[in-house]
Design a protein around this motif. Sequence first.
Motif, PDB file in Angstrom:
ATOM      1  N   VAL A 283      -9.909  23.338  -6.662  1.00 43.77           N
ATOM      2  CA  VAL A 283      -9.645  22.066  -5.750  1.00 43.77           C
ATOM      3  C   VAL A 283      -8.375  21.368  -6.703  1.00 43.77           C
ATOM      4  CG1 VAL A 283     -11.372  20.892  -7.052  1.00 43.77           C
ATOM      5  CG2 VAL A 283     -10.549  20.094  -4.658  1.00 43.77           C
ATOM      6  N   MET A 284      -7.745  20.533  -5.937  1.00 44.99           N
ATOM      7  CA  MET A 284      -6.802  19.600  -6.630  1.00 44.99           C
ATOM      8  C   MET A 284      -7.559  18.177  -6.721  1.00 44.99           C
ATOM      9  SD  MET A 284      -2.830  18.418  -5.468  1.00 44.99           S
ATOM     10  CE  MET A 284      -2.177  19.816  -5.806  1.00 44.99           C
ATOM     11  N   LEU A 285      -7.629  17.566  -7.642  1.00 43.19           N
ATOM     12  CA  LEU A 285      -8.115  16.321  -7.672  1.00 43.19           C
ATOM     13  C   LEU A 285      -7.122  15.221  -8.251  1.00 43.19           C
ATOM     14  CD1 LEU A 285     -10.624  14.426  -7.567  1.00 43.19           C
ATOM     15  CD2 LEU A 285     -10.939  15.147 -10.050  1.00 43.19           C
ATOM     16  N   ILE A 286      -7.153  14.033  -7.459  1.00 46.10           N
ATOM     17  CA  ILE A 286      -5.945  13.162  -7.634  1.00 46.10           C
ATOM     18  C   ILE A 286      -6.478  11.759  -7.810  1.00 46.10           C
ATOM     19  CG2 ILE A 286      -3.824  11.961  -6.849  1.00 46.10           C
ATOM     20  CD1 ILE A 286      -3.293  14.901  -7.435  1.00 46.10           C
TER      21      ILE A 286
ATOM     22  N   PRO B 269       0.733  -1.340   0.133  1.00 53.83           N
ATOM     23  CA  PRO B 269       0.094   0.012   0.070  1.00 53.83           C
ATOM     24  C   PRO B 269       0.671   1.109   0.011  1.00 53.83           C
ATOM     25  CG  PRO B 269      -0.021  -1.274   2.199  1.00 53.83           C
ATOM     26  CD  PRO B 269       0.708  -1.894   1.063  1.00 53.83           C
ATOM     27  N   TYR B 270       2.008   1.152   0.611  1.00 52.41           N
ATOM     28  CA  TYR B 270       3.112   2.076   0.622  1.00 52.41           C
ATOM     29  C   TYR B 270       3.400   2.699  -1.112  1.00 52.41           C
ATOM     30  CZ  TYR B 270       3.406   0.485   5.195  1.00 52.41           C
ATOM     31  OH  TYR B 270       3.247   0.088   6.302  1.00 52.41           O
ATOM     32  N   ALA B 271       3.389   1.978  -1.915  1.00 49.66           N
ATOM     33  CA  ALA B 271       3.775   2.281  -3.397  1.00 49.66           C
ATOM     34  C   ALA B 271       2.839   3.349  -3.686  1.00 49.66           C
ATOM     35  CB  ALA B 271       3.851   1.002  -4.065  1.00 49.66           C
ATOM     36  N   VAL B 272       1.478   2.806  -3.625  1.00 51.19           N
ATOM     37  CA  VAL B 272       0.478   3.696  -4.382  1.00 51.19           C
ATOM     38  C   VAL B 272       0.186   4.915  -3.330  1.00 51.19           C
ATOM     39  CG1 VAL B 272      -1.793   3.782  -5.122  1.00 51.19           C
ATOM     40  CG2 VAL B 272      -0.524   1.557  -5.285  1.00 51.19           C
ATOM     41  N   ALA B 273       0.400   4.826  -2.094  1.00 48.32           N
ATOM     42  CA  ALA B 273       0.045   6.057  -1.345  1.00 48.32           C
ATOM     43  C   ALA B 273       1.089   7.048  -1.548  1.00 48.32           C
ATOM     44  CB  ALA B 273       0.167   5.568   0.226  1.00 48.32           C
ATOM     45  N   GLU B 274       2.544   6.544  -1.839  1.00 48.24           N
ATOM     46  CA  GLU B 274       3.614   7.480  -1.727  1.00 48.24           C
ATOM     47  C   GLU B 274       3.609   8.181  -2.967  1.00 48.24           C
ATOM     48  OE1 GLU B 274       7.029   4.964  -0.972  1.00 48.24           O
ATOM     49  OE2 GLU B 274       6.343   4.867   1.163  1.00 48.24           O
ATOM     50  N   HIS B 275       3.187   7.339  -4.252  1.00 47.70           N
ATOM     51  CA  HIS B 275       2.969   8.116  -5.592  1.00 47.70           C
ATOM     52  C   HIS B 275       1.943   9.072  -5.426  1.00 47.70           C
ATOM     53  CE1 HIS B 275       3.938   7.782  -9.948  1.00 47.70           C
ATOM     54  NE2 HIS B 275       2.554   8.018  -9.911  1.00 47.70           N
ATOM     55  N   THR B 276       0.837   8.822  -4.800  1.00 48.66           N
ATOM     56  CA  THR B 276      -0.031   9.893  -4.585  1.00 48.66           C
ATOM     57  C   THR B 276       0.539  11.119  -4.083  1.00 48.66           C
ATOM     58  OG1 THR B 276      -1.845   8.116  -4.041  1.00 48.66           O
ATOM     59  CG2 THR B 276      -2.310  10.437  -3.198  1.00 48.66           C
ATOM     60  N   LEU B 277       1.190  11.235  -3.008  1.00 53.47           N
ATOM     61  CA  LEU B 277       2.117  12.381  -2.704  1.00 53.47           C
ATOM     62  C   LEU B 277       2.953  13.042  -3.649  1.00 53.47           C
ATOM     63  CD1 LEU B 277       1.543  13.757   0.142  1.00 53.47           C
ATOM     64  CD2 LEU B 277       0.445  11.386   0.065  1.00 53.47           C
ATOM     65  N   ALA B 278       3.553  12.085  -4.350  1.00 57.63           N
ATOM     66  CA  ALA B 278       4.189  12.527  -5.457  1.00 57.63           C
ATOM     67  C   ALA B 278       3.542  13.233  -6.345  1.00 57.63           C
ATOM     68  CB  ALA B 278       4.895  11.401  -6.043  1.00 57.63           C
ATOM     69  N   LEU B 279       2.337  12.754  -6.857  1.00 53.37           N
ATOM     70  CA  LEU B 279       1.592  13.655  -7.539  1.00 53.37           C
ATOM     71  C   LEU B 279       1.151  15.030  -7.093  1.00 53.37           C
ATOM     72  CD1 LEU B 279      -0.569  10.834  -8.989  1.00 53.37           C
ATOM     73  CD2 LEU B 279       1.191  12.268 -10.323  1.00 53.37           C
TER      74      LEU B 279
ATOM     75  N   GLU C  33     -11.757  26.443 -14.393  1.00 44.66           N
ATOM     76  CA  GLU C  33     -10.721  26.679 -13.199  1.00 44.66           C
ATOM     77  C   GLU C  33     -11.394  26.168 -11.968  1.00 44.66           C
ATOM     78  OE1 GLU C  33      -8.853  30.334 -13.311  1.00 44.66           O
ATOM     79  OE2 GLU C  33      -8.010  30.326 -15.289  1.00 44.66           O
ATOM     80  N   LYS C  34     -12.507  25.540 -12.153  1.00 45.18           N
ATOM     81  CA  LYS C  34     -13.133  24.919 -10.812  1.00 45.18           C
ATOM     82  C   LYS C  34     -12.115  23.940 -10.394  1.00 45.18           C
ATOM     83  CE  LYS C  34     -16.684  24.014  -7.823  1.00 45.18           C
ATOM     84  NZ  LYS C  34     -17.085  25.149  -6.966  1.00 45.18           N
ATOM     85  N   ILE C  35     -11.309  22.951 -10.957  1.00 42.60           N
ATOM     86  CA  ILE C  35     -10.387  22.038 -10.778  1.00 42.60           C
ATOM     87  C   ILE C  35      -9.213  22.819 -11.113  1.00 42.60           C
ATOM     88  CG2 ILE C  35      -9.277  20.125 -11.258  1.00 42.60           C
ATOM     89  CD1 ILE C  35     -11.943  18.779 -11.942  1.00 42.60           C
ATOM     90  N   LYS C  36      -8.084  23.184 -10.173  1.00 43.89           N
ATOM     91  CA  LYS C  36      -7.019  24.198 -10.469  1.00 43.89           C
ATOM     92  C   LYS C  36      -5.662  23.003 -10.871  1.00 43.89           C
ATOM     93  CE  LYS C  36      -4.267  28.155  -9.064  1.00 43.89           C
ATOM     94  NZ  LYS C  36      -4.100  28.993  -8.083  1.00 43.89           N
ATOM     95  N   TYR C  37      -5.967  21.948 -10.205  1.00 45.32           N
ATOM     96  CA  TYR C  37      -4.611  20.977 -10.313  1.00 45.32           C
ATOM     97  C   TYR C  37      -5.352  19.621 -10.700  1.00 45.32           C
ATOM     98  CZ  TYR C  37      -2.646  24.466  -7.608  1.00 45.32           C
ATOM     99  OH  TYR C  37      -2.218  25.735  -6.753  1.00 45.32           O
ATOM    100  N   LEU C  38      -4.722  18.725 -11.438  1.00 45.29           N
ATOM    101  CA  LEU C  38      -5.240  17.206 -11.705  1.00 45.29           C
ATOM    102  C   LEU C  38      -4.147  16.481 -12.073  1.00 45.29           C
ATOM    103  CD1 LEU C  38      -7.598  15.370 -12.466  1.00 45.29           C
ATOM    104  CD2 LEU C  38      -7.267  15.893 -14.874  1.00 45.29           C
ATOM    105  N   GLY C  39      -4.099  15.480 -10.981  1.00 48.85           N
ATOM    106  CA  GLY C  39      -2.879  14.361 -11.076  1.00 48.85           C
ATOM    107  C   GLY C  39      -3.800  13.072 -11.243  1.00 48.85           C
ATOM    108  N   LEU C  40      -3.195  12.424 -12.264  1.00 49.27           N
ATOM    109  CA  LEU C  40      -3.802  10.938 -12.622  1.00 49.27           C
ATOM    110  C   LEU C  40      -2.756  10.052 -13.013  1.00 49.27           C
ATOM    111  CD1 LEU C  40      -6.635  12.169 -15.496  1.00 49.27           C
ATOM    112  CD2 LEU C  40      -6.772  11.857 -13.106  1.00 49.27           C
ATOM    113  N   ASP C  41      -3.069   8.750 -12.518  1.00 47.64           N
ATOM    114  CA  ASP C  41      -2.105   7.608 -12.678  1.00 47.64           C
ATOM    115  C   ASP C  41      -2.773   6.608 -13.523  1.00 47.64           C
ATOM    116  OD1 ASP C  41       0.318   6.419 -12.470  1.00 47.64           O
ATOM    117  OD2 ASP C  41      -0.802   4.840 -11.063  1.00 47.64           O
TER     118      ASP C  41
END
Length: 330
Positions: free
Chosen positions: A227-230, A102-112, A250-258
């Motif tokens: 908002v930032m959406l990940i 679970p650390y792999a995905v969680a840490e990548h979330t923070l990277a984004l 510009e409702k969504i200001k940041y978007l991070g997708l894996d």
Amino acid sequence: MNVTLFNAKPYDQQFFREAAQAFGHDINFLEVPLNSTTAVLAKGAEAVCVFVNDVVSAAVLQELAALGVKLIALRCAGYNNVDLIAAGELGLSVVRVPAYSPYAVAEHTLALILTLNRKTHRAYNRVREGNFALTGLMGFDLHGKTVGLIGLGQIGRVTAGILKGFGCRVLGFDVNQSEEAVALGVEFTDLHRLYAESDIISLHCPLTPETLHLINEESIARMKDGVMLINTSRGGIIDTKAVIKGLKCEKIKYLGLDVYEEEGNLFFEDQSAKVIQDDVFMRLLSFNNVLITGHQAFFTTEAMRNIAEITLQNISDFEQGKALTNQVRP
């Protein structure tokens, strides 16, 4: 058992060969994905091993069953690509890897989150060109921000713990309110409040009929401006066209997708010499506040080792007639 492993990349072969020494299974690695055309290549196999973008439809399952396949072993947590009802009717067992690292995905979330916020990817390119100007690179303190997590399974809880370490307030929504998440300091709430109060929203839930397009025009309208959406879970949880509208206004200001809803024809392959035909995906790439990685959140040494070992243990348990603790049923 004789196992046919579809969609075998070099890294899959490396970790499965290493793990197989302790299990004794005979694995036939195929580079092609599983679909209605390639299913015939499983002839002689008692089990097939598949990944997130393999097609395990009713038609494919019927062909596999006719070939003598008895087990579908998913080397991933998600199983939305498998027709479980058809598998049950055909007498095929389906097993998965419910948790690897679970650390792999969680840490990548923070990277984004950190990359989008501090724009390190843009700064990197600027500095390589000799441009040291800071204009356009301003971020915000993550400390003190409110982050809403939708899904508080193992990955969601690890993500919550990391965010609490950054000094964030963490709101959570899940059908099950785990004591572990509460102990971490997660404030469980409903989606309406989570949307309204979160500066950052991160998705960690499975793709089910209930979560399909959970993020849509209506839910985006309820979110805070800017908002930032990940999303590091499954692409179908997001209605991509609705998100594009949110980015444009510009409702969504940041978007991070894996992950991406139509990633099956794109991800895990080198497309650099081709003209990508997916206009929606290319529209996403045109925004300078969108960061996309190609379903790599799971991709760490520890996770790959866990995936191989758990998958092969699932196959051994089936072969030996043991209880399938990781079985998936309709």
